[in-house]
Structure formats: C-alpha cells, structure tokens
Design a protein around this motif. Structure first.
Motif, PDB file in Angstrom:
ATOM      1  N   ARG A  35       0.822  -1.203   0.000  1.00  0.00           N
ATOM      2  CA  ARG A  35       0.000   0.000   0.000  1.00  0.00           C
ATOM      3  C   ARG A  35       0.864   1.264   0.000  1.00  0.00           C
ATOM      4  NH1 ARG A  35      -5.091   0.916   1.309  1.00  0.00           N
ATOM      5  NH2 ARG A  35      -5.335  -1.162   2.198  1.00  0.00           N
ATOM      6  N   SER A  36       1.951   1.237   0.757  1.00  0.00           N
ATOM      7  CA  SER A  36       2.793   2.416   0.934  1.00  0.00           C
ATOM      8  C   SER A  36       3.684   2.651  -0.287  1.00  0.00           C
ATOM      9  CB  SER A  36       3.670   2.255   2.180  1.00  0.00           C
ATOM     10  OG  SER A  36       4.660   3.256   2.230  1.00  0.00           O
ATOM     11  N   SER A  37       3.447   3.747  -0.982  1.00  0.00           N
ATOM     12  CA  SER A  37       4.297   4.084  -2.134  1.00  0.00           C
ATOM     13  C   SER A  37       5.716   4.414  -1.680  1.00  0.00           C
ATOM     14  CB  SER A  37       3.692   5.260  -2.911  1.00  0.00           C
ATOM     15  OG  SER A  37       3.505   6.388  -2.065  1.00  0.00           O
ATOM     16  N   VAL A  63      11.775 -10.370  -7.599  1.00  0.00           N
ATOM     17  CA  VAL A  63      10.641  -9.690  -6.965  1.00  0.00           C
ATOM     18  C   VAL A  63      10.359  -8.366  -7.670  1.00  0.00           C
ATOM     19  CG1 VAL A  63       9.709  -8.738  -4.829  1.00  0.00           C
ATOM     20  CG2 VAL A  63      11.248 -10.720  -4.745  1.00  0.00           C
ATOM     21  N   ARG A  64       9.141  -8.226  -8.171  1.00  0.00           N
ATOM     22  CA  ARG A  64       8.698  -6.977  -8.778  1.00  0.00           C
ATOM     23  C   ARG A  64       7.724  -6.309  -7.826  1.00  0.00           C
ATOM     24  NH1 ARG A  64       5.183  -6.312 -14.379  1.00  0.00           N
ATOM     25  NH2 ARG A  64       4.693  -4.093 -14.125  1.00  0.00           N
ATOM     26  N   VAL A  65       8.030  -5.088  -7.426  1.00  0.00           N
ATOM     27  CA  VAL A  65       7.218  -4.355  -6.448  1.00  0.00           C
ATOM     28  C   VAL A  65       6.136  -3.562  -7.161  1.00  0.00           C
ATOM     29  CG1 VAL A  65       7.271  -2.588  -4.650  1.00  0.00           C
ATOM     30  CG2 VAL A  65       9.142  -4.248  -4.825  1.00  0.00           C
ATOM     31  N   CYS A  66       4.901  -3.610  -6.641  1.00  0.00           N
ATOM     32  CA  CYS A  66       3.756  -2.921  -7.247  1.00  0.00           C
ATOM     33  C   CYS A  66       2.993  -2.140  -6.178  1.00  0.00           C
ATOM     34  CB  CYS A  66       2.787  -3.910  -7.888  1.00  0.00           C
ATOM     35  SG  CYS A  66       3.515  -5.060  -9.060  1.00  0.00           S
ATOM     36  N   THR A  67       2.356  -1.064  -6.593  1.00  0.00           N
ATOM     37  CA  THR A  67       1.440  -0.344  -5.708  1.00  0.00           C
ATOM     38  C   THR A  67       0.021  -0.320  -6.278  1.00  0.00           C
ATOM     39  OG1 THR A  67       2.103   1.749  -6.726  1.00  0.00           O
ATOM     40  CG2 THR A  67       3.213   1.120  -4.671  1.00  0.00           C
ATOM     41  N   LYS A  68      -0.167  -0.861  -7.470  1.00  0.00           N
ATOM     42  CA  LYS A  68      -1.503  -0.983  -8.063  1.00  0.00           C
ATOM     43  C   LYS A  68      -1.911  -2.447  -7.997  1.00  0.00           C
ATOM     44  CE  LYS A  68      -0.983   2.989 -11.148  1.00  0.00           C
ATOM     45  NZ  LYS A  68      -0.980   3.459 -12.559  1.00  0.00           N
ATOM     46  N   ILE A  69      -3.000  -2.721  -7.300  1.00  0.00           N
ATOM     47  CA  ILE A  69      -3.372  -4.091  -6.993  1.00  0.00           C
ATOM     48  C   ILE A  69      -3.695  -4.890  -8.254  1.00  0.00           C
ATOM     49  CG2 ILE A  69      -5.800  -3.514  -6.569  1.00  0.00           C
ATOM     50  CD1 ILE A  69      -3.686  -6.144  -4.681  1.00  0.00           C
ATOM     51  N   LYS A  70      -4.331  -4.293  -9.241  1.00  0.00           N
ATOM     52  CA  LYS A  70      -4.654  -5.037 -10.462  1.00  0.00           C
ATOM     53  C   LYS A  70      -3.389  -5.440 -11.212  1.00  0.00           C
ATOM     54  CE  LYS A  70      -9.365  -3.407 -11.288  1.00  0.00           C
ATOM     55  NZ  LYS A  70     -10.285  -2.725 -12.223  1.00  0.00           N
ATOM     56  N   ASP A  71      -2.399  -4.561 -11.239  1.00  0.00           N
ATOM     57  CA  ASP A  71      -1.123  -4.915 -11.868  1.00  0.00           C
ATOM     58  C   ASP A  71      -0.459  -6.064 -11.125  1.00  0.00           C
ATOM     59  OD1 ASP A  71      -1.488  -2.905 -13.691  1.00  0.00           O
ATOM     60  OD2 ASP A  71      -0.140  -1.481 -12.702  1.00  0.00           O
ATOM     61  N   ALA A  72      -0.567  -6.044  -9.811  1.00  0.00           N
ATOM     62  CA  ALA A  72       0.080  -7.084  -9.001  1.00  0.00           C
ATOM     63  C   ALA A  72      -0.547  -8.452  -9.235  1.00  0.00           C
ATOM     64  CB  ALA A  72       0.000  -6.719  -7.523  1.00  0.00           C
ATOM     65  N   LEU A  73      -1.856  -8.489  -9.480  1.00  0.00           N
ATOM     66  CA  LEU A  73      -2.566  -9.762  -9.606  1.00  0.00           C
ATOM     67  C   LEU A  73      -2.598 -10.313 -11.023  1.00  0.00           C
ATOM     68  CD1 LEU A  73      -5.747  -9.143  -7.397  1.00  0.00           C
ATOM     69  CD2 LEU A  73      -3.493  -9.926  -6.676  1.00  0.00           C
ATOM     70  N   ARG A  74      -2.359  -9.483 -12.015  1.00  0.00           N
ATOM     71  CA  ARG A  74      -2.745  -9.786 -13.391  1.00  0.00           C
ATOM     72  C   ARG A  74      -2.236 -11.135 -13.899  1.00  0.00           C
ATOM     73  NH1 ARG A  74      -1.574  -5.111 -15.598  1.00  0.00           N
ATOM     74  NH2 ARG A  74      -3.722  -4.386 -15.362  1.00  0.00           N
ATOM     75  N   ASP A  75      -0.962 -11.400 -13.838  1.00  0.00           N
ATOM     76  CA  ASP A  75      -0.409 -12.603 -14.468  1.00  0.00           C
ATOM     77  C   ASP A  75      -0.087 -13.724 -13.489  1.00  0.00           C
ATOM     78  OD1 ASP A  75      -0.444 -11.343 -16.993  1.00  0.00           O
ATOM     79  OD2 ASP A  75       1.446 -10.325 -16.550  1.00  0.00           O
ATOM     80  N   SER A  76      -0.478 -13.573 -12.238  1.00  0.00           N
ATOM     81  CA  SER A  76      -0.081 -14.554 -11.235  1.00  0.00           C
ATOM     82  C   SER A  76      -1.014 -15.758 -11.191  1.00  0.00           C
ATOM     83  CB  SER A  76      -0.025 -13.897  -9.848  1.00  0.00           C
ATOM     84  OG  SER A  76       1.063 -13.007  -9.773  1.00  0.00           O
ATOM     85  N   GLU A  77      -0.436 -16.906 -10.831  1.00  0.00           N
ATOM     86  CA  GLU A  77      -1.219 -18.121 -10.617  1.00  0.00           C
ATOM     87  C   GLU A  77      -1.705 -18.222  -9.173  1.00  0.00           C
ATOM     88  OE1 GLU A  77       1.142 -21.565 -12.648  1.00  0.00           O
ATOM     89  OE2 GLU A  77       2.560 -20.083 -11.831  1.00  0.00           O
ATOM     90  N   HIS A  78      -0.873 -17.745  -8.248  1.00  0.00           N
ATOM     91  CA  HIS A  78      -1.134 -17.878  -6.823  1.00  0.00           C
ATOM     92  C   HIS A  78      -1.122 -16.495  -6.175  1.00  0.00           C
ATOM     93  CE1 HIS A  78      -0.408 -22.145  -7.343  1.00  0.00           C
ATOM     94  NE2 HIS A  78       0.778 -21.887  -7.855  1.00  0.00           N
ATOM     95  N   ILE A  79      -2.161 -16.195  -5.412  1.00  0.00           N
ATOM     96  CA  ILE A  79      -2.262 -14.917  -4.702  1.00  0.00           C
ATOM     97  C   ILE A  79      -2.214 -15.207  -3.207  1.00  0.00           C
ATOM     98  CG2 ILE A  79      -3.553 -12.778  -4.419  1.00  0.00           C
ATOM     99  CD1 ILE A  79      -2.800 -13.473  -7.351  1.00  0.00           C
ATOM    100  N   ILE A  80      -1.208 -14.677  -2.524  1.00  0.00           N
ATOM    101  CA  ILE A  80      -1.083 -14.847  -1.075  1.00  0.00           C
ATOM    102  C   ILE A  80      -1.530 -13.566  -0.391  1.00  0.00           C
ATOM    103  CG2 ILE A  80       0.467 -15.322   0.858  1.00  0.00           C
ATOM    104  CD1 ILE A  80       2.303 -16.783  -1.057  1.00  0.00           C
TER     105      ILE A  80
END
Length: 332
Positions: A35-37, A63-80
């Motif tokens: 959450r924290s930019s 490790v690729r760091v993201c602050t936009k949740i949709k970008d973080a989830l887009r290509d992943s198989e597993h979400i923790i």
C-alpha cells in the motif's frame, strides 16, 4: 523444464516480507503489492523493506514491487493474502471475481473479517467466487523474525484440495523452511485465529505478574477450549497435538516476538486498548478475533472461559485483575 511459479504477495508487513524471503529461495517469479508508495520506492532502490524486517534483502531479479493491486494480480497463478484481516477488503478494493478467475488464493492471515465474523477463506469464496479447491491457508508455528534470521522453521499448508496443498507446500519448502500439507483447512484456520486470543490471555496474566506455572495451566486449558470449539463448528478426525495446532499455539503464547502476547502484556500492565495499540504500532489480530469468536459462540454455546475472559477485558472493560481472579477457579 519446470516453469517458474508466478506468485503475488499482498501486504507490506513483517509476515509478507518473510514470505517474500521464503519464496525468493525458490524458482519463483514474485510480484509484491504494498500500500505504501514510500516503502515500495525504497524497496525498489535499496532492496529492503524500511518498515519491517529491514535486514531482509530483496532480490530485484525475482521480486517486482507494485502499488496498483490489479497490476500485481494480473499474471499470477497464486495470490497470497498477508495483510491484517481488518484491512484485506481495502487491499483488494476494485478487484472483481473475474480478476481472480483461474487463480489460487492462499490466506496467510490469522484473523477473521471484523463485523462479518467470517474466516478469510470463507469470505474469499463468497465475495470473489473462488472455488474451495483453489483456496488454502498458511499456518505456523513460524515467526517472521526467525525467518529473517534463517532459523529453522515449519509451515503447514491446509486446503480441502490436498493435491493443491501439497503442490503449494513444495513452493515454500527450502533451506530453512519445512512444509507439511493438510486437508483440515477449517480446523487449521480456526486454531490460528484462536491461538492469538490465547496469546492475549497469556500476555494479560504475565502483565499482572502471574508466572510460568500459571501460564502452563492456562495454555493447557486453552488447548482444550480450542478442541471443544473446533470440533463443534467443524467436526472431523484431526490430531490437535500437531504443529499446525498445538505448535502454533505454543510459539504465539510464549514467544517475545508474539505481537498478541505483547499487546496483552500492555493491557495487563494497565494500558487502555487504544494506548496499547499506539504503543505497538502493529495490529494484534486477537483483539478483533475475540469479538468474532464471542459472537459466533452465541450459537454454539461452547464452554470457553479463557476466551470470555479476554472478551470481557477488551470489550466490556472488566478489570484484568478481577477477570483473571474469576478465571483461576475454572482452570484445572
């Protein structure tokens, strides 16, 4: 050649940071949502989390760091999911069921959704229509601080789909982490929630000056409470002496790393709930969980005097000394 797993970790706290370290040991492509930019920018530049477990080095190749949740989830198989239960809805704000289609959801949250009295896994299944056989939980006994120090640690991965639990457990297995799959997702998740409440009780009594003798009796009675409750709400054959249940309870009840024990200790010493929260600057999941368990138990009426003691202190403003004194005669 086995393809690298694509995993997203949601959360910027100590447990999320520890999971990043564990996953980075393997052949994984990891996205990390914070959450924290400010913290995200710091990690990108200096390769460590400035706010939690700052000694852990983050591998920028993995490790690729993201602050936009949709970008973080887009290509992943597993979400923790590794944020406090009270904030998981905010963390996933804007996410719709279609954004999670075909993905696996793994909860590393040891709390319940406040106000809804739901386990995180039930909430995910209901809110985002993730099938139960694609949902799992990560349980201990495992403190983030010891993962940072690469001390030998153990994790349990529980899912109704044992094949999925086994496959995901392999992704976390490594040099200093050993994993075990289980199919008792509800027993493991409820036990993880309730051990935080017991840790609060241990902290409260320690803050009042009670010693190791009393705490040993408190914890052994608490294990019986957990057994009665879990066997009532989700009956199945299980061994509650296993590390996912008893082990996780012990490490949380006794360790100085336990934020719930620390929170309880402050309450026992006379801090108000608000002042204890400000002192810690961290979330003690047991504070919210005890209210949920109290309300769920109105239906089941399981005998849980330790849980009720903690609830009365935190929500009914009963004196910790008076509440503990009343509990003493109920312990055996």
């Amino acid at each position: 050649m086995i393809q690298p797993a694509r995993i997203t970790v949601v959360g910027g706290g100590s447990w999320a940071t520890a999971l990043i370290k564990i996953l980075s040991e393997g052949n994984n492509h990891i996205r990390w949502w914070l959450r924290s930019s400010h913290d995200a920018a710091h990690i990108k530049q200096f390769h460590h989390n400035p706010s939690y477990l700052s000694d852990v080095q983050i591998n920028p190749r993995k490790v690729r760091v993201c602050t936009k949740i949709k970008d973080a989830l887009r290509d992943s198989e597993h979400i923790i999911l590794a944020v406090p239960a009270a904030f998981v809805s905010d963390a996933l704000q804007g996410i719709k069921p279609e954004n999670l289609a075909e993905k696996h959801l793994i909860s590393a949250i040891k709390g319940m959704i406040p106000g809804r009295n739901q386990l995180v896994t039930d909430w995910v299944e209901e809110e985002y229509r993730v099938p139960a056989d694609r949902i799992a939980v990560i349980a201990g006994p495992c403190h983030a601080e010891e993962v940072a120090l690469e001390k030998q640690s153990y994790l349990t991965i529980a899912s109704q789909n044992l094949a999925f639990a086994t496959a995901f457990a392999q992704l976390l297995n490594g040099r200093f982490v050993q994993t075990t799959p289980l199919d008792d997702i509800y027993g493991v998740e409820y036990s993880a929630v309730m051990k935080n409440i017991i840790a609060l009780a241990c902290g409260i009594t320690h803050g009042l000056g009670y010693g190791d003798n009393f705490q040993a009796v408190l914890v052994s009675n608490a294990m019986q409470e957990i057994r009665r409750f879990v066997d009532t709400v989700y009956p199945m054959l299980r061994d509650l002496s296993a590390s996912a249940y008893l082990g996780d309870l012990l490490v949380t009840a006794y360790s100085p790393f336990s934020r719930n024990r620390t929170f309880g200790h402050l309450i026992g010493r006379g801090y108000s709930v608000q002042s204890a929260q400000m002192e810690m600057n961290m979330i003690a999941e047991g504070y919210y969980a005890v209210k949920s368990i109290h309300e769920i138990n109105r239906q089941h009426e399981v005998d849980m005097p330790i849980m009720e003691m903690v609830y009365s202190i935190l929500y009914e403003k009963t004196s910790p000394a008076l509440a503990t004194n009343a509990l003493k005669s109920l312990l055996k």
